[in-house]
Each structure stands twice: as structure tokens, then as C-alpha cells.
Write a protein that holds these residues in place. Structure first.
Motif, PDB file in Angstrom:
ATOM      1  N   ARG A   1       0.923  -1.204  -0.021  1.00  0.00           N
ATOM      2  CA  ARG A   1       0.081   0.030   0.115  1.00  0.00           C
ATOM      3  C   ARG A   1       0.911   1.183  -0.042  1.00  0.00           C
ATOM      4  NH1 ARG A   1      -2.585  -3.518   3.358  1.00  0.00           N
ATOM      5  NH2 ARG A   1      -1.599  -2.568   5.182  1.00  0.00           N
ATOM      6  N   ALA A   2       1.843   1.105   0.763  1.00  0.00           N
ATOM      7  CA  ALA A   2       2.816   2.505   0.582  1.00  0.00           C
ATOM      8  C   ALA A   2       3.284   2.655  -0.518  1.00  0.00           C
ATOM      9  CB  ALA A   2       3.990   2.148   2.073  1.00  0.00           C
ATOM     10  N   VAL A   3       3.885   1.669  -1.250  1.00  0.00           N
ATOM     11  CA  VAL A   3       4.531   1.820  -2.632  1.00  0.00           C
ATOM     12  C   VAL A   3       3.553   2.121  -3.568  1.00  0.00           C
ATOM     13  CG1 VAL A   3       5.689   0.409  -4.273  1.00  0.00           C
ATOM     14  CG2 VAL A   3       6.260  -0.235  -1.917  1.00  0.00           C
ATOM     15  N   ARG A   4       2.191   1.733  -3.572  1.00  0.00           N
ATOM     16  CA  ARG A   4       1.144   2.122  -4.372  1.00  0.00           C
ATOM     17  C   ARG A   4       1.037   3.695  -4.109  1.00  0.00           C
ATOM     18  NH1 ARG A   4      -0.246   2.503  -9.369  1.00  0.00           N
ATOM     19  NH2 ARG A   4      -2.284   2.740  -9.663  1.00  0.00           N
TER      20      ARG A   4
ATOM     21  N   LEU B   1       1.402   6.979  -6.964  1.00  0.00           N
ATOM     22  CA  LEU B   1       0.253   7.660  -7.213  1.00  0.00           C
ATOM     23  C   LEU B   1       0.647   9.315  -6.889  1.00  0.00           C
ATOM     24  CD1 LEU B   1      -2.932   5.830  -6.110  1.00  0.00           C
ATOM     25  CD2 LEU B   1      -1.982   6.184  -8.608  1.00  0.00           C
ATOM     26  N   ASP B   2       1.289   9.615  -5.743  1.00  0.00           N
ATOM     27  CA  ASP B   2       1.737  10.660  -5.261  1.00  0.00           C
ATOM     28  C   ASP B   2       2.790  11.495  -5.937  1.00  0.00           C
ATOM     29  OD1 ASP B   2      -0.554  10.664  -3.401  1.00  0.00           O
ATOM     30  OD2 ASP B   2       0.823  10.211  -1.771  1.00  0.00           O
ATOM     31  N   HIS B   3       3.869  10.504  -6.525  1.00  0.00           N
ATOM     32  CA  HIS B   3       4.956  11.030  -7.027  1.00  0.00           C
ATOM     33  C   HIS B   3       5.220  10.222  -8.438  1.00  0.00           C
ATOM     34  CE1 HIS B   3       5.983  13.175  -3.355  1.00  0.00           C
ATOM     35  NE2 HIS B   3       5.525  12.195  -2.809  1.00  0.00           N
ATOM     36  N   PRO B   4       4.480  10.627  -9.346  1.00  0.00           N
ATOM     37  CA  PRO B   4       4.774  10.225 -10.783  1.00  0.00           C
ATOM     38  C   PRO B   4       6.076  10.554 -11.186  1.00  0.00           C
ATOM     39  CG  PRO B   4       3.107  11.954 -10.821  1.00  0.00           C
ATOM     40  CD  PRO B   4       3.519  11.621  -9.448  1.00  0.00           C
ATOM     41  N   GLU B   5       6.750  11.783 -10.725  1.00  0.00           N
ATOM     42  CA  GLU B   5       7.848  12.091 -11.369  1.00  0.00           C
ATOM     43  C   GLU B   5       9.131  11.356 -10.862  1.00  0.00           C
ATOM     44  OE1 GLU B   5       7.726  13.653  -6.944  1.00  0.00           O
ATOM     45  OE2 GLU B   5       6.249  13.358  -8.543  1.00  0.00           O
ATOM     46  N   LEU B   6       8.833  10.351  -9.895  1.00  0.00           N
ATOM     47  CA  LEU B   6      10.033   9.568  -9.533  1.00  0.00           C
ATOM     48  C   LEU B   6       9.769   8.235 -10.648  1.00  0.00           C
ATOM     49  CD1 LEU B   6       9.610   9.364  -5.557  1.00  0.00           C
ATOM     50  CD2 LEU B   6      11.303  10.693  -7.041  1.00  0.00           C
ATOM     51  N   THR B   7      10.927   8.327 -11.224  1.00  0.00           N
ATOM     52  CA  THR B   7      10.945   7.171 -12.380  1.00  0.00           C
ATOM     53  C   THR B   7      11.996   5.954 -11.824  1.00  0.00           C
ATOM     54  OG1 THR B   7      12.733   8.292 -13.699  1.00  0.00           O
ATOM     55  CG2 THR B   7      10.522   8.774 -14.201  1.00  0.00           C
TER      56      THR B   7
ATOM     57  N   ALA C   1       8.803   5.285  -0.429  1.00  0.00           N
ATOM     58  CA  ALA C   1       7.680   4.615   0.331  1.00  0.00           C
ATOM     59  C   ALA C   1       7.870   4.169   1.728  1.00  0.00           C
ATOM     60  CB  ALA C   1       6.928   3.579  -0.600  1.00  0.00           C
ATOM     61  N   LEU C   2       9.184   3.503   1.927  1.00  0.00           N
ATOM     62  CA  LEU C   2       9.541   3.203   3.283  1.00  0.00           C
ATOM     63  C   LEU C   2       9.745   4.385   4.185  1.00  0.00           C
ATOM     64  CD1 LEU C   2      12.217   0.449   2.662  1.00  0.00           C
ATOM     65  CD2 LEU C   2      10.118   0.125   3.336  1.00  0.00           C
ATOM     66  N   GLU C   3      10.185   5.612   3.730  1.00  0.00           N
ATOM     67  CA  GLU C   3      10.379   6.570   4.564  1.00  0.00           C
ATOM     68  C   GLU C   3       8.929   7.323   4.989  1.00  0.00           C
ATOM     69  OE1 GLU C   3      14.426   8.817   3.284  1.00  0.00           O
ATOM     70  OE2 GLU C   3      12.645   9.218   2.000  1.00  0.00           O
ATOM     71  N   GLU C   4       8.084   7.269   4.028  1.00  0.00           N
ATOM     72  CA  GLU C   4       6.829   8.001   4.314  1.00  0.00           C
ATOM     73  C   GLU C   4       5.845   6.774   5.115  1.00  0.00           C
ATOM     74  OE1 GLU C   4       5.361  10.879   3.445  1.00  0.00           O
ATOM     75  OE2 GLU C   4       7.584  11.273   2.971  1.00  0.00           O
ATOM     76  N   SER C   5       5.888   5.767   4.972  1.00  0.00           N
ATOM     77  CA  SER C   5       4.939   4.537   5.558  1.00  0.00           C
ATOM     78  C   SER C   5       5.651   4.464   6.794  1.00  0.00           C
ATOM     79  CB  SER C   5       4.846   3.563   4.859  1.00  0.00           C
ATOM     80  OG  SER C   5       6.027   2.733   4.794  1.00  0.00           O
TER      81      SER C   5
ATOM     82  N   LEU D   1      10.680   7.152   8.395  1.00  0.00           N
ATOM     83  CA  LEU D   1      12.031   7.088   8.623  1.00  0.00           C
ATOM     84  C   LEU D   1      12.788   8.173   7.667  1.00  0.00           C
ATOM     85  CD1 LEU D   1      12.430   3.183   7.509  1.00  0.00           C
ATOM     86  CD2 LEU D   1      12.371   3.957   9.782  1.00  0.00           C
ATOM     87  N   ARG D   2      13.867   8.452   8.205  1.00  0.00           N
ATOM     88  CA  ARG D   2      14.983   9.119   7.505  1.00  0.00           C
ATOM     89  C   ARG D   2      16.102   8.109   6.888  1.00  0.00           C
ATOM     90  NH1 ARG D   2      14.901  14.205   6.092  1.00  0.00           N
ATOM     91  NH2 ARG D   2      17.232  14.299   6.727  1.00  0.00           N
ATOM     92  N   LEU D   3      16.002   7.701   5.924  1.00  0.00           N
ATOM     93  CA  LEU D   3      17.110   6.871   5.347  1.00  0.00           C
ATOM     94  C   LEU D   3      18.283   7.627   4.891  1.00  0.00           C
ATOM     95  CD1 LEU D   3      14.661   4.586   3.245  1.00  0.00           C
ATOM     96  CD2 LEU D   3      15.825   4.052   5.597  1.00  0.00           C
TER      97      LEU D   3
END
Length: 73
Positions: free
Chosen positions: A25-28, A32-38, A47-51, A54-56
Motif C-alpha cells: 500500500r505504501a509503494v502504491r 500515485l503521489d509522485h509520478p515524477e519518481l521514475t 515509500a519506506l520513509e513515508e510509511s 524513517l529518514r534513510l
């Protein structure tokens, strides 16, 4: 140790019902929120940081200096 060997945009990286399904779910959401990340790795780590809140260590990842950790158990 967990390893992300590959991840294809639009497809869940982890099986349904598995321990890491919550990351699907976090990856999806990141897709959706960041289509600029290719770059799929950049998207996955975002997705890991947001869900997980974290600050990697981005510089360490880029320079290959990341230390491994084990699950507490």
C-alpha cells in the motif's frame, strides 16, 4: 535479511497476506503521489520513509556504505 531484487511499477512487490503486505500500500501510494519518481528503487525507499516515518541515509546508499541490520527477535 530483506532484499529488494526487483520491483515493477504498478505491481505489488510483496505477496498478499505476507508479513510485508503493508508495504504494498505504501509503494502504491508513493506511485500515485509522485509520478515524477521514475527510478523504482528511489520510489520504493520513498515509500519506506513515508510509511514508517524513517529518514534513510541517502548518501550512504549512493556511496555503498550502508550497514546491514538483523530483525530483533
Amino acid at each position: 535479511m530483506l532484499e529488494l531484487i526487483w520491483y515493477e511499477r504498478g505491481h505489488a512487490p510483496y505477496p498478499r497476506g505476507g508479513e510485508l503486505e503493508f508495504l504494498n500500500r505504501a509503494v502504491r501510494r508513493a506511485e500515485l503521489d509522485h509520478p515524477e519518481l521514475t527510478d523504482t528503487f528511489e520510489l520504493y525507499f520513498h515509500a519506506l520513509e513515508e510509511s514508517l516515518g524513517l529518514r534513510l541515509p541517502r548518501r550512504d546508499f549512493a556511496e555503498g556504505e550502508v550497514r546491514a541490520a538483523y530483525w530483533a527477535g
